[in-house]
Design a protein around this motif. Structure first.
Motif, PDB file in Angstrom:
ATOM      1  N   GLY A  90      39.775  20.395 137.561  1.00 56.95           N
ATOM      2  CA  GLY A  90      40.542  19.170 137.815  1.00 56.95           C
ATOM      3  C   GLY A  90      41.969  19.190 137.319  1.00 56.95           C
ATOM      4  O   GLY A  90      42.686  20.164 137.525  1.00 56.95           O
ATOM      5  N   TRP A  91      42.390  18.093 136.702  1.00 54.86           N
ATOM      6  CA  TRP A  91      43.764  17.885 136.239  1.00 54.86           C
ATOM      7  C   TRP A  91      44.760  17.900 137.407  1.00 54.86           C
ATOM      8  O   TRP A  91      45.950  18.158 137.204  1.00 54.86           O
ATOM      9  CB  TRP A  91      44.184  18.919 135.193  1.00 54.86           C
ATOM     10  CG  TRP A  91      43.489  18.859 133.875  1.00 54.86           C
ATOM     11  CD1 TRP A  91      42.746  19.841 133.296  1.00 54.86           C
ATOM     12  CD2 TRP A  91      43.487  17.773 132.920  1.00 54.86           C
ATOM     13  NE1 TRP A  91      42.263  19.440 132.061  1.00 54.86           N
ATOM     14  CE2 TRP A  91      42.709  18.178 131.799  1.00 54.86           C
ATOM     15  CE3 TRP A  91      44.066  16.492 132.903  1.00 54.86           C
ATOM     16  CZ2 TRP A  91      42.497  17.355 130.683  1.00 54.86           C
ATOM     17  CZ3 TRP A  91      43.839  15.687 131.799  1.00 54.86           C
ATOM     18  CH2 TRP A  91      43.069  16.112 130.713  1.00 54.86           C
ATOM     19  N   GLY A  92      44.292  17.720 138.628  1.00 54.97           N
ATOM     20  CA  GLY A  92      45.199  17.750 139.784  1.00 54.97           C
ATOM     21  C   GLY A  92      45.387  19.150 140.351  1.00 54.97           C
ATOM     22  O   GLY A  92      46.100  19.343 141.346  1.00 54.97           O
ATOM     23  N   TRP A 111      45.066  22.241 129.698  1.00 50.15           N
ATOM     24  CA  TRP A 111      44.056  21.956 130.723  1.00 50.15           C
ATOM     25  C   TRP A 111      42.842  22.891 130.630  1.00 50.15           C
ATOM     26  O   TRP A 111      41.832  22.655 131.288  1.00 50.15           O
ATOM     27  CB  TRP A 111      44.660  22.131 132.122  1.00 50.15           C
ATOM     28  CG  TRP A 111      45.738  21.149 132.470  1.00 50.15           C
ATOM     29  CD1 TRP A 111      46.037  19.985 131.827  1.00 50.15           C
ATOM     30  CD2 TRP A 111      46.644  21.258 133.575  1.00 50.15           C
ATOM     31  NE1 TRP A 111      47.081  19.358 132.471  1.00 50.15           N
ATOM     32  CE2 TRP A 111      47.477  20.118 133.538  1.00 50.15           C
ATOM     33  CE3 TRP A 111      46.838  22.203 134.581  1.00 50.15           C
ATOM     34  CZ2 TRP A 111      48.483  19.896 134.479  1.00 50.15           C
ATOM     35  CZ3 TRP A 111      47.839  21.991 135.530  1.00 50.15           C
ATOM     36  CH2 TRP A 111      48.649  20.845 135.480  1.00 50.15           C
ATOM     37  N   LEU A 112      42.985  23.964 129.864  1.00 48.57           N
ATOM     38  CA  LEU A 112      41.942  25.001 129.892  1.00 48.57           C
ATOM     39  C   LEU A 112      40.834  24.729 128.879  1.00 48.57           C
ATOM     40  O   LEU A 112      41.058  24.122 127.832  1.00 48.57           O
ATOM     41  CB  LEU A 112      42.574  26.362 129.586  1.00 48.57           C
ATOM     42  CG  LEU A 112      43.582  26.862 130.634  1.00 48.57           C
ATOM     43  CD1 LEU A 112      44.381  28.045 130.084  1.00 48.57           C
ATOM     44  CD2 LEU A 112      42.880  27.238 131.930  1.00 48.57           C
ATOM     45  N   VAL A 113      39.656  25.204 129.223  1.00 48.86           N
ATOM     46  CA  VAL A 113      38.486  25.146 128.332  1.00 48.86           C
ATOM     47  C   VAL A 113      38.008  26.589 128.165  1.00 48.86           C
ATOM     48  O   VAL A 113      38.024  27.371 129.127  1.00 48.86           O
ATOM     49  CB  VAL A 113      37.359  24.289 128.962  1.00 48.86           C
ATOM     50  CG1 VAL A 113      36.066  24.369 128.142  1.00 48.86           C
ATOM     51  CG2 VAL A 113      37.799  22.826 129.116  1.00 48.86           C
ATOM     52  N   CYS A 274      39.583  13.264 132.924  1.00 47.89           N
ATOM     53  CA  CYS A 274      38.711  13.088 131.764  1.00 47.89           C
ATOM     54  C   CYS A 274      39.350  13.775 130.537  1.00 47.89           C
ATOM     55  O   CYS A 274      39.790  14.923 130.624  1.00 47.89           O
ATOM     56  CB  CYS A 274      37.362  13.724 132.102  1.00 47.89           C
ATOM     57  SG  CYS A 274      36.208  13.722 130.765  1.00 47.89           S
ATOM     58  N   PRO A 275      39.415  13.080 129.393  1.00 47.55           N
ATOM     59  CA  PRO A 275      40.087  13.659 128.217  1.00 47.55           C
ATOM     60  C   PRO A 275      39.466  14.995 127.780  1.00 47.55           C
ATOM     61  O   PRO A 275      38.261  15.212 127.916  1.00 47.55           O
ATOM     62  CB  PRO A 275      39.872  12.594 127.128  1.00 47.55           C
ATOM     63  CG  PRO A 275      39.561  11.338 127.858  1.00 47.55           C
ATOM     64  CD  PRO A 275      38.898  11.735 129.146  1.00 47.55           C
ATOM     65  N   ALA A 276      40.326  15.861 127.228  1.00 53.45           N
ATOM     66  CA  ALA A 276      39.900  17.221 126.864  1.00 53.45           C
ATOM     67  C   ALA A 276      38.721  17.212 125.897  1.00 53.45           C
ATOM     68  O   ALA A 276      37.810  18.041 126.007  1.00 53.45           O
ATOM     69  CB  ALA A 276      41.084  17.987 126.269  1.00 53.45           C
ATOM     70  N   VAL A 277      38.708  16.272 124.968  1.00 58.42           N
ATOM     71  CA  VAL A 277      37.640  16.261 123.969  1.00 58.42           C
ATOM     72  C   VAL A 277      36.277  15.996 124.629  1.00 58.42           C
ATOM     73  O   VAL A 277      35.257  16.574 124.235  1.00 58.42           O
ATOM     74  CB  VAL A 277      37.974  15.243 122.837  1.00 58.42           C
ATOM     75  CG1 VAL A 277      38.039  13.822 123.369  1.00 58.42           C
ATOM     76  CG2 VAL A 277      36.991  15.343 121.699  1.00 58.42           C
TER      77      VAL A 277
END
Ligand code: NDP
Length: 328
Positions: A90-92, A111-113, A274-277
């Motif tokens: 996501g994030w666009g 934006w990365l996980v 959706c927030p990163a946390v």
């Protein structure tokens, strides 16, 4: 590498088109991390972006693909170093920022996980935005105290991507899962994922009564429209519906009766901003709570070349479960 292979959407005066092209690395957008993409996936939204059926793409040219997994090859972000294994949902990306159907991406490190320990790039893309959204739905129902003792939970669009993962996650959490599908031939598949009952989606497409029979303590709805309205009217007193999709339409022809007479809650679920946390928590849980054999059972892999064919099929409701795209 100064150019790389990508699927590129353009919108010249002659209309919308989506084709493979050699993309110049210098035309990547701003970002502090560059990733060598190995895998992506196909979600319903990717189908819309590739075909142009809905205005998902808001910048041209665009590389569609709202998800990717790969290896960091350059970074000026404090959290990431070359060699790190990362995923993005996501994030666009694939909408306003160049996306995942490419051998390279440049994005914001925020934006990365991190790919969860013990998981492959292919496995995290088998989950993808669809599976991560299914976990967000489970978390929303849990936050509303929808426990297995309260009664059955419904999943609509159950044989699709979000639906398949939701069935598996809810069943593992101990719920009596009712899977609603328009594909009765997928009954064995859905029971294999953990569904206790498989029902015909036509049960939710008829006229909407303000209050129907109280059947479900909770639901994950991927369909929207008349289906969601009927699900709300059949939700038990104090129950909750996590709404994340619009595969059946964007409208909601409902009344307020379930809300004001039964205290039913409609829980909106968005994966994109959706927030990163919360994302990190969703991915931590997915790595531990989604049975890998079930994930394999719901996943097919395709070569990059076939992504356009699958995009058309997913919009026609012809794709079962999840699709991994092998990029390189
Ligand atoms: P899929 O196409 O894989 O699944 C959708 C399923 O919905 C189909 O498999 C089918 O299931 C059912 N369906 C399709 N068309 C209709 C229809 N006309 N009427 C009733 N049911 C229908 O898509 P995804 O799982 O990737 O996405 C599902 C939905 O969730 C999409 O609308 C997508 O945009 C949305 N979504 C939203 C996110 C968010 O952040 N809020 C994130 C991810 C997805 P069956 O054959 O079993 O009936």
């Amino acid at each position: 590498m100064s150019t790389f292979r990508a699927l590129v959407v353009t919108k010249p005066d002659t209309g919308y088109s989506c084709n493979f092209a050699d993309f110049d690395e210098r035309d990547l957008m701003d970002g502090d991390v560059t990733v060598r993409i190995t895998h992506s996936t196909v979600n319903y939204k990717d189908g819309l972006a590739i075909t142009g059926k809905s205005p998902v793409v808001r910048r041209f040219p665009m590389i569609p693909g709202v998800d990717f997994a790969g290896e960091v090859i350059a970074s000026s972000h404090k959290d990431w170093n070359p060699g790190d294994h990362v995923l993005l949902n996501g994030w666009g990306v694939g909408e306003t920022h160049l996306g995942g159907y490419a051998e390279r991406a440049r994005v914001k490190g925020d934006w990365l996980v991190q790919v969860p320990f013990g998981m492959t790039h292919a496995q995290v893309m088998a989950i993808g935005t669809a599976g991560y959204t299914a976990m967000l739905c489970l978390m929303a129902l849990e936050a509303h105290a929808i426990t297995p003792e309260r009664g059955p939970v419904l999943v609509t669009g159950a044989a699709g991507g979000v639906g398949s993962v939701a069935v598996a996650l809810l069943a593992r959490a101990g719920h009596h899962v009712v899977a609603s599908t328009g594909r009765p031939e997928e009954g064995d598949y859905l029971r294999g994922l953990g569904a206790a009952e498989v029902i015909d989606r036509a049960e939710f497409t008829g006229p909407v009564k303000p209050l129907g029979k109280e059947r479900f303590a909770g639901a994950v709805d991927t369909v929207g429209s008349t289906t969601l309205a009927n699900v709300l009217s059949q939700t038990k007193y104090g129950g909750a519906v996590a709404a994340c999709g619009l595969a059946g339409g964007m409208d909601l022809p409902a009344t307020v009766a379930p809300f004001i007479l039964r205290g039913v809650s409609l829980l909106g679920v968005d994966s994109v901003q959706c927030p990163a946390v919360v994302r990190r928590e969703a991915w931590r849980r997915l790595s531990g709570e989604l049975d890998r054999d079930k994930l394999d059972a719901m996943t097919q892999s395709i070569p990059f070349d076939e992504v356009k064919d699958i995009a058309t099929k997913i919009l026609d409701g012809q794709v079962r479960g999840r699709v991994v795209v092998e990029i390189g």
